[in-house]
Design an enzyme around this catalytic site. Structure first.
Site, short mmCIF file in Angstrom:
data_model
loop_
_atom_site.label_atom_id
_atom_site.label_comp_id
_atom_site.label_asym_id
_atom_site.label_seq_id
_atom_site.Cartn_x
_atom_site.Cartn_y
_atom_site.Cartn_z
N LYS A 31 0.84 -1.20 0.00
CA LYS A 31 0.00 0.00 0.00
C LYS A 31 0.88 1.26 0.00
O LYS A 31 1.64 1.49 0.94
CB LYS A 31 -0.88 0.04 1.25
N GLU A 49 11.04 1.35 9.35
CA GLU A 49 12.00 2.36 8.88
C GLU A 49 11.35 3.71 9.13
O GLU A 49 10.42 4.09 8.42
CB GLU A 49 12.26 2.17 7.37
N GLU A 72 11.93 16.58 13.60
CA GLU A 72 12.26 16.29 12.20
C GLU A 72 11.46 17.26 11.32
O GLU A 72 10.24 17.17 11.26
CB GLU A 72 11.87 14.85 11.85
N CYS A 86 14.26 10.84 4.67
CA CYS A 86 14.32 10.44 6.07
C CYS A 86 15.70 10.68 6.66
O CYS A 86 15.85 11.09 7.79
CB CYS A 86 13.94 8.97 6.20
#
Ligand code: NAD
Length: 473
Positions: A172, A245, A376, A279
């Site tokens: 997905k 992850e 982040e 990331c």
């Protein structure tokens, strides 16, 4: 919001194209407007995809040679459709077309590389009485869930090793970027046996259905820390295996001997590649006080020279942020930094009237504890932080729940490497950043993840060990 389906994008379920009665809009981040639609998978369709994956596994796990050959064919099929896939990727994700082509080419390379990985059989004891081997079995059905920053490559990081190991998959993509992945499913439908790779699209709730689904034995998830924690919790009651992850707040530490103009450009693109939506991009940079002002000025100058624009325009070096929530989050973090007294050297504002373009932004004079330093940002904003003492810089770099990557920069690579060893993260680079390879494990320490992807280590993450212990005589 869903409407009746009018478009040609289909899911892939059991080797067939599956439309849906309902669809959701996909926005081009360069315009902020819906430009296409994707099927909204129903629960019954998800069940069908899971059943197809479970049924296909019976044959798929039998013949490793066939699997290797078909992974090679997947690589060829992606190359054949590279231009088409890249264009869809730019339209839905925003990245410049050359970068989109790079992502698709990388996906083909990843298939090619992974197809050659060995599935090890280790003999741990072989004597007069017994022979003991450690073999690797597939988990069964893998649920793979991906984010919107690198939809195709991050999907392939999962598909290639999972399938080589003998698993089957239901994949997905993010609802912000479903189209290139749906098209990938359609393309690979022509190569793979029915049911081996199923691709479904829908909102976040579809991800939650997948992680709770009884057919799934392994979840491979890439996304935010917050969702990663939900995935881990959803996996727990059924003890599904998980690879997570997750996000990062990756520090770069510049040592006092660097050539500022030479390194600034590399540092810049280590932070601003994909509009900062990586990331493992540099999310904060620590610079010795003696080099702080020159580095700030140099980074500011590079930022001002970057051409921000629609990814389909050939001279664009940086596209928009991918979606409105992310655009607003980046604005919010910069505004918060300004309010707390930070100096915006360049940028700090949107670009143009439509879409989610934001100027590459360099921020100085920040205090630790500012949100832009601690969180982040996942966008085109780089905080630059001075340090007086290297030990203090290392401590500040590690003072985070995140631990995805980091880098150290010096004219003396041995010196830099010694510092790199002390970074609490999954990947530490020296005099570079973002050089991610199919051969090397990639994953996060602390809240940045569980397990790794890529290389033999990533492959083993899609297997369970089985000890075969045979008595002799
Ligand atoms: P996200 O966590 O919001 O969404 C990721 C995926 O999870 C999407 O497909 C989403 O639909 C799905 N999802 C949402 N809720 C779910 C639930 N309850 N159960 C199951 N699935 C659910 O992340 P995002 O905003 O798409 O991506 C950005 C984040 O991803 C950043 O934090 C970034 O650092 C991280 N990321 C990590 C890596 C890595 O390899 N470590 C790579 C790329 C991005």
């Amino acid at each position: 919001m869903t409407t009746t389906q009018t478009v040609s994008h289909t899911m892939t379920i059991g080797g067939a194209s599956a439309p849906s009665d309902a669809v959701f809009g996909v926005i081009n981040p360069a315009t902020g407007e819906v430009f296409d639609e994707a099927p909204d998978c129903t629960r019954a369709q998800l069940d069908a995809a899971m059943q197809a994956a479970a049924a296909a596994g019976e044959d798929w796990r039998r013949d490793e040679t066939v699997r290797r050959a078909l992974l090679g064919s997947c690589s060829d099929a992606i190359n054949t459709h590279a231009e088409e896939l890249a264009r869809v990727l730019t339209l839905e994700q925003g990245k410049p077309l050359d970068r989109a082509l790079g992502e698709i080419g990388g996906a083909a390379r990843w298939f090619r590389y992974t197809a050659k990985l060995e599935i090890p059989v280790e003999v741990v004891l072989d004597n007069d009485r017994v022979r003991v081997e450690v073999r690797r079995r597939p988990h069964g059905v893998v649920a793979a869930i991906t984010p919107w920053n690198y939809p195709v490559s991050l999907a392939v990081w999962k598909i290639a090793p999972a399938l080589l190991a003998g698993n089957t998959m239901v994949l997905k993509p993010s609802p912000f970027t479903p189209l290139a992945t749906l098209r990938l499913g359609e393309i690979l439908q022509e190569v793979l046996p029915a049911g081996v790779l199923n691709v479904v699209s829908g909102g976040d709730e579809l991800g939650a259905w997948m992680t709770a689904h009884p057919a799934v034995r392994k979840i491979s998830f890439t996304g935010s820390v917050a969702t990663g924690k939900l995935v881990a919790a959803a996996a727990a009651p059924d003890l599904k295996r998980v690879t997570l992850e997750l996000g990062g707040n990756d520090p770069a530490i510049v040592l006092d001997d660097v050539d500022v103009p030479r390194m600034a450009k590399r540092l810049f693109w280590g932070a601003f590649e994909n509009c900062g939506q990586v990331c493992s991009a540099i999310k904060r940079v620590y610079v010795p006080e003696s080099l702080y002002e020159p580095m700030l000025a140099e980074l500011g100058e590079i930022a001002q020279g970057v051409k921000v624009g629609d990814g389909l325009e050939t001279d664009s070096q940086m596209g928009p942020l991918n979606n409105r929530p992310q655009f607003e989050r980046v604005q919010e973090l910069v505004d918060d930094a300004k309010r707390s007294g930070a100096k915006v050297v360049t940028g700090g504002h949107r670009v143009g009237e439509c879409g989610y373009f934001y100027a590459p932004t360099i921020v100085g004079d920040l205090k630790d504890g500012t949100r832009l330093v601690d969180e982040e940002q996942f966008g085109p904003v780089l905080p630059v932080l001075p340090y007086a003492d290297l030990e203090d810089a290392i401590e500040r770099a590690n003072a985070t729940h995140f631990g995805l990557s980091g880098s150290v920069w010096s004219s003396d690579s041995d010196r830099a490497e010694a510092v790199a060893h002390r970074l609490e993260c999954g990947t530490a680079w020296v005099n570079q950043h973002l050089n991610v390879l199919p051969h090397a494990p990639f994953g996060g320490a602390k809240w940045s993840g569980i397990g790794v992807e890529n290389g033999p280590w990533g492959l083993l993450g899609f297997t369970e060990t089985q000890t075969i212990n045979i008595a002799k005589g």
